[in-house]
Design an enzyme around this catalytic site. Structure first.
Site, PDB file in Angstrom:
ATOM      1  N   LYS A  88      -0.544   0.052  -0.216  1.00 23.21           N
ATOM      2  CA  LYS A  88      -1.609  -0.423   0.618  1.00 23.21           C
ATOM      3  C   LYS A  88      -1.461  -1.656   1.512  1.00 23.21           C
ATOM      4  O   LYS A  88      -0.746  -2.610   1.069  1.00 23.21           O
ATOM      5  CB  LYS A  88      -2.930  -0.646  -0.447  1.00 23.21           C
ATOM      6  CG  LYS A  88      -4.262  -0.755   0.348  1.00 23.21           C
ATOM      7  CD  LYS A  88      -5.449  -0.759  -0.827  1.00 23.21           C
ATOM      8  CE  LYS A  88      -6.775  -0.971  -0.291  1.00 23.21           C
ATOM      9  NZ  LYS A  88      -7.733  -1.030  -1.392  1.00 23.21           N
ATOM     10  N   SER A 161     -11.453   1.894  -0.853  1.00 24.18           N
ATOM     11  CA  SER A 161     -10.822   1.228   0.384  1.00 24.18           C
ATOM     12  C   SER A 161      -9.387   1.807   0.620  1.00 24.18           C
ATOM     13  O   SER A 161      -8.903   1.156   1.665  1.00 24.18           O
ATOM     14  CB  SER A 161     -11.012  -0.142   0.345  1.00 24.18           C
ATOM     15  OG  SER A 161     -10.256  -0.763  -0.870  1.00 24.18           O
ATOM     16  N   SER A 185     -11.713   1.827  -5.820  1.00 24.11           N
ATOM     17  CA  SER A 185     -10.972   2.134  -4.532  1.00 24.11           C
ATOM     18  C   SER A 185      -9.635   2.735  -4.616  1.00 24.11           C
ATOM     19  O   SER A 185      -8.996   3.084  -3.780  1.00 24.11           O
ATOM     20  CB  SER A 185     -10.893   0.727  -3.811  1.00 24.11           C
ATOM     21  OG  SER A 185     -12.052   0.296  -3.186  1.00 24.11           O
TER      22      SER A 185
END
Length: 481
Positions: A88, A161, A185
């Site tokens: 990420k 996210s 997330s």
């Protein structure tokens, strides 16, 4: 110039604590602060450096899953040898710009995050960084400054996210990806995209080199196409690291111990509040998953969690206070913290706040204002409610080996559907509680009744450090599909 700056800082500090300074105090404190600043100026912050990634470039895959592609080869042997993994955009990879999904931040780390190093040491090849909601503060991908991510497995949003990580795994662009999880997330994208997501026990995976959102809630974990891969990746990245003081003294779970474990004799509690709050098709899919676990030898019984419905609000309250405090302190959590980097501190301190997206701007202003208005009373109240709920989960896991519930109460919502705070809280209703308690939680995709609907995630929660039992139950669900 320095004298004026310190004088102003002395006045501001006095105001913070409600002190009225005499002229003598003002002059004395200024002189003492100048002397201390001179001594501290002799301390040179050190910066770790790692071999940078090669062939770094922005990517334009059809799902907008990747932000940057790069090449970084892992060790020739290891449990992840031959696998391609992405991380990420809030996890440091040397030589790759790290934006945290924002136009406001300009940062290119010279070092790898602890988890990046561990992936490489385990033999993985790092192939890029993935898009995300801005500063990890949303659950759909729609707040990403680099554009929303498309869901390869459904018409709706991919979840957030860790949006790009979920989409990249679902599309087969990588063998696995790392995400981060403050209120769900990792598990929310896993649920919406139909892949496996694994949140570890709190503090067992080091967070040095990761951009914190809320340090008492943040976790780093893998998304993968199957339970075995997720377990193998998690095992490769967990364990204490002295650069993250919060991990020192923690135990090191062995998730892969559950890969060949029989679930016969295990007791699983089906969470009634989560079933009652889920959409009908989601609740039915999890009920069928419970039946499959029972057929494989587990005992499944109802389990009530008093206070469960309140925990998404508690998670939101804790996140708001911790995030706004972190940003006000240039990204530093003074105290134990998760690690310290002068380049990261400098990047946050010099961030162009006017370039922040609407969601993060609102969260910063409102969160900081509310904390100022009540002097932190709301945060203390939230933490007290959190502690009580931790006791509820500990009690249930005395009677059960695991808890079973939908990962999310719904399948992937349409773009634009999650627009109000109540909508946002519902997306974390089943995941956020276990960031608060720190228990490991594994999301496994299960089929809907007809088998042709959007993906549904089934969540398995076990005791601290008992990732292996979650893996055993997740494998049993995979075998039954």
């Amino acid at each position: 110039m320095v004298d004026d700056t310190i004088s102003e800082a002395i006045e501001a500090a006095a105001t913070t604590y409600g002190l009225t300074l005499s002229e003598a105090e003002r002059e004395g404190y200024t002189a003492e602060a100048e002397a201390t600043a001179a001594l501290l100026g002799d301390l040179e912050p050190t910066t770790t450096q790692s071999d940078p990634a090669a062939n770094v470039g922005e990517d334009d895959d059809e799902y907008n899953a990747f932000l940057y592609r790069c090449e970084l080869s892992g060790a020739e042997s290891g449990p992840l040898a031959g696998t391609e993994i992405a991380v990420k955009d809030n996890i440091a990879v040397a030589g790759v710009p790290m934006t945290c999904g924002s136009d406001a931040l300009a940062f290119e780390p010279e070092y790898h995050a602890a988890v990046t190093e561990r992936l490489l040491d385990a033999g993985a090849d790092l192939v890029g960084t993935t898009n995300m909601d801005e500063f990890a503060y949303f659950t759909t991908s729609e707040t990403c400054a680099h554009g929303p991510v498309e869901n390869p497995s459904a018409e709706g949003v991919p979840g957030g996210s860790s949006s790009g990580s979920g989409a990249a795994v679902a599309a087969g662009l990588v063998d696995a990806a790392l995400g981060t999880d403050t209120g769900g997330s990792v598990r929310i994208p896993a649920s919406f995209c139909g892949v496996v997501g694994f949140k570890p026990t709190f503090r067992t995976v080091p967070r040095f080199g990761f951009a914190d959102l809320a340090t008492s809630l943040d976790h780093i974990g893998p998304l993968a196409p199957d339970v075995e891969t997720a377990a193998t990746v998690l095992e490769a990245i967990n364990g204490p690291d002295r650069r993250d003081p919060s991990t020192v003294g923690t135990r090191e779970p062995t998730p892969t111990d559950g890969l060949d474990r029989d679930i016969d004799g295990l007791t699983v509690g089906l969470v009634t509040e989560a079933q009652d709050g889920a959409d009908d098709d989601v609740a039915a899919a999890v009920e069928r998953a419970a039946d499959r676990l029972a057929a494989a030898g587990a005992t499944v019984e109802p389990a009530s969690l008093p206070g469960f419905e309140t925990q998404s609000l508690v998670n939101a309250a804790v996140t708001a206070t911790e995030f706004t405090t972190l940003v006000a302190q240039a990204g530093q959590d003074y105290g134990v913290g998760t690690g310290y980097s002068e380049p990261w501190r400098e990047a946050v301190a010099s961030m162009d706040a006017d370039e922040l997206g609407e969601n993060v701007r609102a969260r910063l202003v409102l969160g900081r204002a509310l904390t100022a208005v009540d002097d932190g009373e709301g945060y203390v109240a939230a933490q007290n409610v959190r502690r009580e709920f931790e006791g509820v989960i500990d009690d249930r896991l005395t009677d059960c080996d695991a808890l079973l519930l939908p990962t999310t109460p719904m399948s992937a919502p349409d773009y634009g559907e999650i627009s109000e705070d109540a909508d946002l809280l519902r997306t974390i209703a089943n995941t956020g509680p276990f960031n608060l308690t720190g228990h490991p939680a594994l999301s496994v995709p299960v089929a809907t009744e007809r088998g042709d609907g959007d993906p549904v995630g089934c969540q398995l929660v076990t005791d601290w450090y008992d990732e292996a039992t979650a893996v055993a139950l997740g494998r049993a669900l995979e075998a039954a599909e």
